[in-house]
Design a protein around this motif. Structure first.
Motif, mmCIF file in Angstrom:
data_model
loop_
_atom_site.group_PDB
_atom_site.id
_atom_site.type_symbol
_atom_site.label_atom_id
_atom_site.label_comp_id
_atom_site.label_asym_id
_atom_site.label_seq_id
_atom_site.Cartn_x
_atom_site.Cartn_y
_atom_site.Cartn_z
ATOM 1 N N PHE A 289 0.839 -1.195 0.000
ATOM 2 C CA PHE A 289 0.000 0.000 0.000
ATOM 3 C C PHE A 289 0.877 1.249 0.000
ATOM 4 O O PHE A 289 1.836 1.350 0.760
ATOM 5 N N VAL A 290 0.535 2.191 -0.873
ATOM 6 C CA VAL A 290 1.209 3.491 -0.921
ATOM 7 C C VAL A 290 0.143 4.560 -1.120
ATOM 8 O O VAL A 290 -0.759 4.403 -1.950
ATOM 9 N N ARG A 291 0.244 5.642 -0.355
ATOM 10 C CA ARG A 291 -0.642 6.780 -0.590
ATOM 11 C C ARG A 291 0.084 7.737 -1.536
ATOM 12 O O ARG A 291 1.155 8.251 -1.198
ATOM 13 N N SER A 296 3.726 15.394 -4.328
ATOM 14 C CA SER A 296 5.053 14.759 -4.265
ATOM 15 C C SER A 296 5.843 14.951 -5.551
ATOM 16 O O SER A 296 7.064 14.800 -5.565
ATOM 17 N N ILE A 297 5.141 15.261 -6.674
ATOM 18 C CA ILE A 297 5.844 15.509 -7.929
ATOM 19 C C ILE A 297 5.603 16.958 -8.408
ATOM 20 O O ILE A 297 5.745 17.271 -9.588
ATOM 21 N N GLY A 298 5.251 17.822 -7.461
ATOM 22 C CA GLY A 298 5.154 19.246 -7.766
ATOM 23 C C GLY A 298 3.823 19.731 -8.291
ATOM 24 O O GLY A 298 3.730 20.857 -8.813
ATOM 25 N N ILE A 299 2.742 18.947 -8.172
ATOM 26 C CA ILE A 299 1.422 19.364 -8.642
ATOM 27 C C ILE A 299 0.676 20.025 -7.472
ATOM 28 O O ILE A 299 0.425 19.384 -6.447
ATOM 29 N N THR A 318 11.691 3.520 -9.536
ATOM 30 C CA THR A 318 12.575 4.684 -9.350
ATOM 31 C C THR A 318 12.384 5.215 -7.935
ATOM 32 O O THR A 318 11.313 5.044 -7.328
ATOM 33 N N TRP A 319 13.422 5.893 -7.427
ATOM 34 C CA TRP A 319 13.306 6.476 -6.100
ATOM 35 C C TRP A 319 12.384 7.683 -6.108
ATOM 36 O O TRP A 319 11.823 8.056 -5.070
ATOM 37 N N SER A 320 12.220 8.333 -7.254
ATOM 38 C CA SER A 320 11.389 9.532 -7.329
ATOM 39 C C SER A 320 9.899 9.215 -7.353
ATOM 40 O O SER A 320 9.077 10.134 -7.316
ATOM 41 N N GLY A 321 9.536 7.922 -7.429
ATOM 42 C CA GLY A 321 8.133 7.565 -7.281
ATOM 43 C C GLY A 321 7.459 6.956 -8.480
ATOM 44 O O GLY A 321 6.224 6.978 -8.571
ATOM 45 N N GLU A 322 8.221 6.384 -9.406
ATOM 46 C CA GLU A 322 7.602 5.665 -10.517
ATOM 47 C C GLU A 322 7.379 4.221 -10.100
ATOM 48 O O GLU A 322 8.308 3.545 -9.644
ATOM 49 N N TYR A 323 6.123 3.767 -10.276
ATOM 50 C CA TYR A 323 5.729 2.420 -9.871
ATOM 51 C C TYR A 323 5.011 1.717 -11.013
ATOM 52 O O TYR A 323 4.497 2.342 -11.945
ATOM 53 N N GLY A 342 2.782 9.163 -14.934
ATOM 54 C CA GLY A 342 4.127 8.623 -15.123
ATOM 55 C C GLY A 342 4.274 7.170 -14.721
ATOM 56 O O GLY A 342 5.165 6.478 -15.197
ATOM 57 N N CYS A 343 3.400 6.697 -13.852
ATOM 58 C CA CYS A 343 3.456 5.289 -13.451
ATOM 59 C C CYS A 343 2.810 4.408 -14.527
ATOM 60 O O CYS A 343 2.129 4.886 -15.421
ATOM 61 N N THR A 344 3.036 3.105 -14.394
ATOM 62 C CA THR A 344 2.370 2.129 -15.260
ATOM 63 C C THR A 344 1.222 1.524 -14.470
ATOM 64 O O THR A 344 1.436 0.847 -13.459
ATOM 65 N N GLY A 345 -0.012 1.815 -14.920
ATOM 66 C CA GLY A 345 -1.190 1.354 -14.206
ATOM 67 C C GLY A 345 -1.841 0.162 -14.887
ATOM 68 O O GLY A 345 -1.789 0.026 -16.113
ATOM 69 N N MET A 346 -2.463 -0.693 -14.089
ATOM 70 C CA MET A 346 -3.170 -1.880 -14.598
ATOM 71 C C MET A 346 -4.276 -2.246 -13.635
ATOM 72 O O MET A 346 -4.412 -1.619 -12.560
#
Length: 417
Positions: A289-291, A296-299, A318-323, A342-346
């Motif tokens: 789980f991640v909130r 966190s990415i400047g939005i 990535t450490w910057s938050g790509e999952y 930026g993440c890959t969602g499924m």
């Protein structure tokens, strides 16, 4: 009367150990005369700049052995520390002096065997023992990651306790960092910065390989007043070769195990302005789980792109938050359009399967995206996006070789005009 030099034979390793060890007690000198039956023992005319039995010989100074009389000459000197590392040295043409040509290790026990002969050719032997003083500064190496089983894309890391900038000192350090694998593969270290190195093979590690890393730097002189410290060796294993290739243009991920396709998953990647990074990434970890928040990415909060979502089955790349993660809110776009930040969602089911299938060190590649290529260092492991030629140039031991190759072959590859 002058005496012509006599030939001598280098001792074998087993004989060397026996010769150096015989008669030594701790760091002291052997008791008795090993050639007591010889009327004249030229070995007794030997002087030595490290006091026999001393525990504070300066490792910064060369080891030197001299004769004290014209009737004696040195024919051979063998010096080695307790780890079996032999000291390189040079003998003068007249046999009056031998000196080391490589640094001594700090805080090490040494045994020295001096072979001599007198004017008539009668041989003599003297054995000496001493200990060098500890180095003023210790350079420690910490290998990573932690011991365990990883994917075939996992680079090794070597973190140094202090910065090393001098090219010669870097070569000393790199030469002492050993990596072995079964099956064996070609690979080398790359200096990421002044106190961090990464190691990777030319291509990925073999599946189900055993990898060991260790350092022989202990006691070795790295630079002025700096000596290597003891380090803990590392042992890793690799599992199956798991590769996930996401085509951002077709919106599908293909997952392979040992070259065989095991799943094809509809996905969504980064939309314009937030395009997913291209290139090869390595799984850094898995979080159930991640909130995720847009801040966190400047939005800014309250804008049209802002978000605050609970995310499950999140595999970090990535450490910057790509999952790679579950994105049930975008199932209508998965397989059709790129709508993420930026993440890959499924789907949740596919994300759970992916989460359970991959491990740290597995490969996640993105192609067909409008995004930049994954950075090689600093935001995870983008090491595989560096060409092998460039990777070799990052080695303190191989950089000059690669430059020479460029000088020889580059002119031939230039287009003719």
């Amino acid at each position: 009367m002058s005496h012509a030099p006599r030939s001598w034979t280098v001792l074998s390793c087993s004989l060397l150990i026996a010769s150096l060890g015989a008669g030594l007690t701790g760091c002291g000198e052997p008791q008795g005369n090993p050639l007591s039956s010889t009327p004249y023992d030229a070995a007794q005319q030997i002087t030595f700049n490290g006091r026999p039995g001393s525990t504070d010989t300066d490792p910064e100074k060369p080891l030197e052995v001299r004769t004290t009389g014209q009737e004696a000459r040195i024919t051979d000197v063998i010096a080695a520390d307790a780890a079996g590392r032999q000291v390189a040295g040079e003998l003068s043409a007249d046999g009056s002096r031998w000196h080391s040509t490589a640094p001594l290790a700090a805080g090490a026990d040494y045994a020295v065997r001096v072979a001599t002969e007198d004017a008539s050719g009668a041989p003599g032997v003297r054995r000496l023992g001493f200990r060098t003083a500890p180095g003023q500064k210790k350079l420690k190496v910490t290998f990573g990651p932690e011991a365990g089983t990883y994917g075939v894309g996992q680079p090794l890391t070597a973190e140094l306790s202090q910065r090393i900038t001098d090219p010669k000192a870097r070569a000393v350090v790199e030469r002492a960092l050993k990596v072995d694998s079964k099956p064996a593969v070609e690979g080398n270290w790359y200096w990421v910065d002044d106190n961090l190195l990464h190691y990777r093979p030319r291509s990925y590690w073999p599946a189900r390989a055993t990898i060991r890393a260790h350092s022989t730097l202990e006691g070795v002189k790295v630079g002025k007043g700096v000596y290597g410290a003891a380090s803990t060796p590392l042992k890793l294993k690799t599992g199956d070769r798991i590769e996930a290739i996401t085509d951002a243009s077709s919106h599908y991920m293909t997952v392979k195990r040992n070259g065989k396709v095991i799943n094809t998953i509809p996905v969504t990647t980064g939309k314009p302005g937030y395009s997913t990074r291209n290139g090869v990434k390595v799984v850094l970890g898995k979080e159930y789980f991640v909130r995720m928040r847009g801040t966190s990415i400047g939005i800014p909060t309250g804008t049209s792109d802002s978000y605050d979502l609970p995310v499950y089955y999140a595999t970090r790349v990535t450490w910057s938050g790509e999952y790679v993660h579950a994105a049930p809110w975008s199932t209508g776009s998965q397989g059709y359009a790129n709508v993420s930040h930026g993440c890959t969602g499924m789907s949740t089911g596919d994300a759970e399967w992916f989460f359970d299938t991959v491990r740290e060190g597995d490969l996640v590649q993105v192609v067909g995206s409008w995004g930049d290529t994954m950075d090689p260092f600093g935001n995870g492991f983008g090491d595989w996006n560096v060409s092998w030629r460039k990777w070799r140039r990052g080695s303190a031991l191989l950089a000059d070789t690669e430059k020479q190759i460029d000088r020889v072959y580059a002119p031939r590859l230039r287009p003719q005009v």
